[in-house]
Design a protein around this motif. Structure first.
Motif, PDB file in Angstrom:
ATOM      1  N   ASP A 317       0.819  -1.209   0.000  1.00 44.72           N
ATOM      2  CA  ASP A 317       0.000   0.000   0.000  1.00 44.72           C
ATOM      3  C   ASP A 317       0.853   1.260   0.000  1.00 44.72           C
ATOM      4  N   ARG A 318       1.959   1.251   0.740  1.00 40.97           N
ATOM      5  CA  ARG A 318       2.840   2.424   0.744  1.00 40.97           C
ATOM      6  C   ARG A 318       3.418   2.669  -0.639  1.00 40.97           C
ATOM      7  N   LYS A 321       0.648   4.047  -2.870  1.00 46.74           N
ATOM      8  CA  LYS A 321       0.333   5.413  -2.478  1.00 46.74           C
ATOM      9  C   LYS A 321       1.373   6.391  -3.010  1.00 46.74           C
ATOM     10  N   HIS A 322       2.648   6.067  -2.837  1.00 45.26           N
ATOM     11  CA  HIS A 322       3.711   6.953  -3.302  1.00 45.26           C
ATOM     12  C   HIS A 322       3.740   7.040  -4.823  1.00 45.26           C
ATOM     13  N   GLN A 325       1.128   9.321  -6.062  1.00 45.64           N
ATOM     14  CA  GLN A 325       1.469  10.707  -5.744  1.00 45.64           C
ATOM     15  C   GLN A 325       2.578  11.221  -6.650  1.00 45.64           C
ATOM     16  N   VAL A 369      -8.994   5.881   1.071  1.00 44.16           N
ATOM     17  CA  VAL A 369      -8.834   4.468   0.723  1.00 44.16           C
ATOM     18  C   VAL A 369     -10.159   3.742   0.975  1.00 44.16           C
ATOM     19  N   LYS A 387      -7.158  -2.946   0.699  1.00 44.38           N
ATOM     20  CA  LYS A 387      -7.338  -1.507   0.517  1.00 44.38           C
ATOM     21  C   LYS A 387      -7.412  -1.221  -0.982  1.00 44.38           C
ATOM     22  N   ARG A 389      -7.471   1.652  -3.964  1.00 46.14           N
ATOM     23  CA  ARG A 389      -7.197   3.031  -4.385  1.00 46.14           C
ATOM     24  C   ARG A 389      -7.639   3.185  -5.836  1.00 46.14           C
TER      25      ARG A 389
END
Length: 394
Positions: A317-318, A321-322, A325, A369, A387, A389
């Motif tokens: 997930d990290r 997410k990055h 972004q 999320v 999760k 996204r």
């Protein structure tokens, strides 16, 4: 010396252009190179997922896709559009898409030959609407090029990261803690017979390398203790079975700790769960493949096309997410996806070159999320940590 249960020998190993393994943690990268060197003249310990094993049951419960309603809603497919399912698995999401959206075409990608076999069967039932693609995320662009599918031509992409239920439910694949089988964990099956399996990792690497893997990919607090127990146990007999490894890990702790670990539903969780996760991620180079897959999805999507990504643990997930972004993840081996709790601080991924970019690749459809509803978790506990996204390609 290690003895092979299948008779095959490792030749030249990996580190070639086609199946290069690039580990995302410097310590794990060092461990991988050590493994390659040590196995270059030794025989592997995997019996292989296709091998017969009379002690193993292969009963397969019905496949339950994670967050099916949410996926159908956020993909927002229209008739005759083209969607890329990057992790076909048991085919649950693809089947729902085919039954819900008229004339939609699904490109069904999976690195597992058994999953692609299911996709081929589904293609026969839906003539012309399912295009099976056997390969990893890192092979997607070449596969699409071979089918004359141009970049920027896909309407929507679904990426369901992690291990499929189909793999977990087959003891012979070596992913499951609850079913005894050969300690394999290779998602590619026997596509690359020279690829090291989990048994090779636990029986070959030194204690420090094993601890690094468990820390980096399992976020295991007791990594050193578990690594020490593995090294001690393999001095007596090679660790070649899933239950054997689980027992070794459990044996490193007093009973009070073994039975204290809980999952997110507050149910008892096996003390070796994080160890199995770490080995699986390491063997299959999952984080690097995930990053490559996200890049491939970005290239494949039309402007305005939708990307839905499901992750199942914090490392995935990290990274997602990055990436969404628009952080620079081109040097994954220098990035830290693990929480550093020393002195009560967390070490975050820092991209010194990142700016507020008006030309960002993604526009969030849902800023928060999306997680499974309580009823869905009760029906499908494996999806409890999922999760979702959702973004649009600019």
């Amino acid at each position: 010396m290690f003895y092979s249960t299948c008779g095959g020998h490792y030749k030249n190993m990996l580190f070639n252009a086609k199946i290069m393994i690039w580990k995302t943690s410097p310590a794990a990268l060092t461990a991988w190179r050590s493994l390659m060197w040590k196995l270059s003249s030794a025989a592997g310990l995997c019996s292989g997922p296709g091998s017969s094993d009379s002690s193993v049951s292969d009963e397969k419960p019905p496949h339950t896709p994670v967050m099916l309603k949410e996926i159908l809603h956020y993909l927002d497919l229209k008739p005759a559009q083209v969607v890329l399912d990057m992790t076909f698995g048991g085919g649950g999401h693809t089947k729902a898409i085919l039954n819900t959206v008229p004339e939609v075409t699904v490109l069904a990608l999976d690195r597992d030959p058994e999953a692609i076999s299911l996709a081929q069967q589904l293609a026969k039932q839906h003539f012309g609407r399912v295009k099976p693609l056997l390969g990893r995320f890192s092979e997607l662009e070449a596969l699409m090029s071979n089918m004359n599918i141009k970049p920027g031509s896909i309407d929507a992409v679904l990426l369901d990261a992690g291990c499929s239920s189909m793999q977990m439910d087959q003891a012979k694949r070596g992913f499951s803690l609850s079913k005894d089988g050969p300690l394999d964990m290779r998602m590619d099956g026997e596509r690359y017979p020279d690829m090291p399996c989990a048994a090779d990792v636990v029986n070959t690497l030194d204690q420090q390398a094993l601890a690094s893997i468990l820390t980096a990919y399992g976020e295991e607090r007791h990594a050193r203790k578990i690594a020490s127990a593995i090294v001690e146990a393999r001095r007596v007999n090679p660790i070649t079975r899933t239950h054997q490894l689980a027992s070794v890990v459990a044996g490193a702790f007093p009973a009070s700790i073994v039975h204290a670990r809980k999952d997110r539903l507050h149910r008892p969780a096996h003390i070796a769960t994080k160890t199995f996760q770490a080995l699986r991620i390491f063997v299959n180079d999952e984080l690097k493949e995930l990053h490559t897959g996200l890049c491939a999805a970005r290239s494949a999507l039309k402007p305005g096309g939708r990307l839905c990504v499901i992750t199942f643990h914090s490392l995935e997930d990290r990274l997602v997410k990055h990436f969404l972004q628009d952080r620079d993840l081109s040097h994954l081996e220098q990035c830290h996806f693990i929480d550093n709790k020393r002195n009560g601080r967390r070490e975050k991924l820092v991209d010194k070159n990142r700016e507020c970019n008006k030309n960002a690749h993604w526009f969030p459809v849902q800023r928060k999320v999306v997680t499974p509803e309580k009823d869905d978790v009760r029906e499908n506990p494996r999806g409890r940590s999922a999760k979702l996204r959702v973004v649009l390609r600019r």
